[in-house]
Design a protein around this motif. Structure first.
Motif, PDB file in Angstrom:
ATOM      1  N   ARG A 263       2.343   6.079  -7.435  1.00 13.72           N
ATOM      2  CA  ARG A 263       1.341   6.952  -8.084  1.00 13.72           C
ATOM      3  C   ARG A 263       1.742   8.420  -7.971  1.00 13.72           C
ATOM      4  O   ARG A 263       1.571   9.194  -8.925  1.00 13.72           O
TER       5      ARG A 263
ATOM      6  N   ASP B 165       0.837  -1.207   0.000  1.00 14.75           N
ATOM      7  CA  ASP B 165       0.000   0.000   0.000  1.00 14.75           C
ATOM      8  C   ASP B 165       0.872   1.257   0.000  1.00 14.75           C
ATOM      9  O   ASP B 165       0.605   2.221  -0.723  1.00 14.75           O
TER      10      ASP B 165
ATOM     11  N   SER C 246       1.361   3.764  -3.250  1.00 17.56           N
ATOM     12  CA  SER C 246       1.039   5.171  -3.043  1.00 17.56           C
ATOM     13  C   SER C 246       2.162   6.057  -3.571  1.00 17.56           C
ATOM     14  O   SER C 246       1.931   7.038  -4.294  1.00 17.56           O
TER      15      SER C 246
END
Length: 276
Positions: A266, A259, A263
């Motif tokens: 992106r 995760d 993150s």
């Protein structure tokens, strides 16, 4: 899309300081990590703390019972087989947790002259092979819950237990995570007696594929190298090395969750696109 590999792996390499200070290089690193499952970062300082810097670059590291970072070296009264000079068989880290860490970092600070070579294998590639040549074995390993247990004292004292299938699959039957570590697989195995032999036959075939020469890739870390890899996909091991009165091999390890990594990927993508 994933790029599967075996002994023919061309290990991707990127300079450590480059990914620390250049967004395009950092974006390339994380994209390659997701696609290939393993990337070698080169030229880091040979001291503890570089993984803390790397953690800040992506967001933060994953805290576990072994601490925010941990030292892989030969230790007296070791509570983990990694803290010995012995051979480590192929495994993923921490299947004893309900949510095992997604990414692992290992920073080579000191390397032994003889032995200590690292070995990796693409668990998804091997799972696909198993599914094709023995669908029944694949079905057994993706549906049978195995007990894992870890008890000891490190960052704190702990006693953890979890049930995991060795091959986690999605709704389409595709492998999405490998949970395999014989060092922490429990002696308890509460399945019907008639299913025990088929399970071990399936596990033996999977283990044979993992260790076949065509699937495993062997390399030796140099001081300053940081290997980063997908702990849900890539199984890793180590060849033994001679025991000595002083520490001859020292790696610092750390984890991050997917995760956090995704993150950062992106955000880096936005920065790179806006810059260009």
């Amino acid at each position: 899309e994933r790029q599967y590999w075996g002994s023919d792996l061309q290990l991707p390499k990127i300079p450590f300081e480059e990914i620390m200070h250049n967004d395009e290089s950092a974006y390339k690193w994380l994209c390659t990590l997701k696609k290939v499952g393993i990337v070698l970062l080169t030229g880091a300082a040979t001291r503890q703390g570089e993984l803390i810097r790397l953690g800040h670059r992506i967001g933060f590291l994953r805290l576990t019972f072994y601490g925010p970072t941990w030292q892989v070296q030969d230790k007296a009264d070791a509570n983990n087989v990694a803290y010995t000079t012995g051979r480590l068989c192929f495994h993923t880290d921490y299947p004893v947790l309900q949510h095992p860490p997604g990414v692992q970092f290992l920073h080579c600070i000191k390397q032994t002259a003889a032995g200590g070579e690292s070995e990796v294998v693409d668990g998804f590639h091997v799972s696909n092979k198993l599914k094709k040549q023995n669908p029944e074995a694949y079905q057994i390993l993706s549906s049978t819950a195995v007990d894992y247990v870890d008890v000891g004292v490190d960052y704190c004292d702990f006693a953890v237990h979890c049930k995991q299938t060795i091959i986690d699959i999605d709704s389409r039957g595709q492998a999405i995570r490998i949970n395999y570590n014989n060092a922490t697989r429990d002696t308890v195995f509460d399945i019907p007696a008639e299913k025990v032999k088929p399970f071990y036959a399936a596990l033996k075939e999977f283990n044979h594929l993992l260790n076949s020469a065509e699937h495993k890739f062997t390399y030796k870390l140099k001081p300053g190298d940081i290997v980063t890899f997908d702990n849900w996909r890539v199984l890793h091991g180590r060849q033994s090395y001679p025991s000595c009165s002083e520490v001859t091999r020292h790696l610092e390890g750390a984890y991050a969750d997917w995760d956090v990594v995704m993150s950062r990927l992106r955000l880096l993508r936005k920065r790179v696109l806006n810059k260009n």
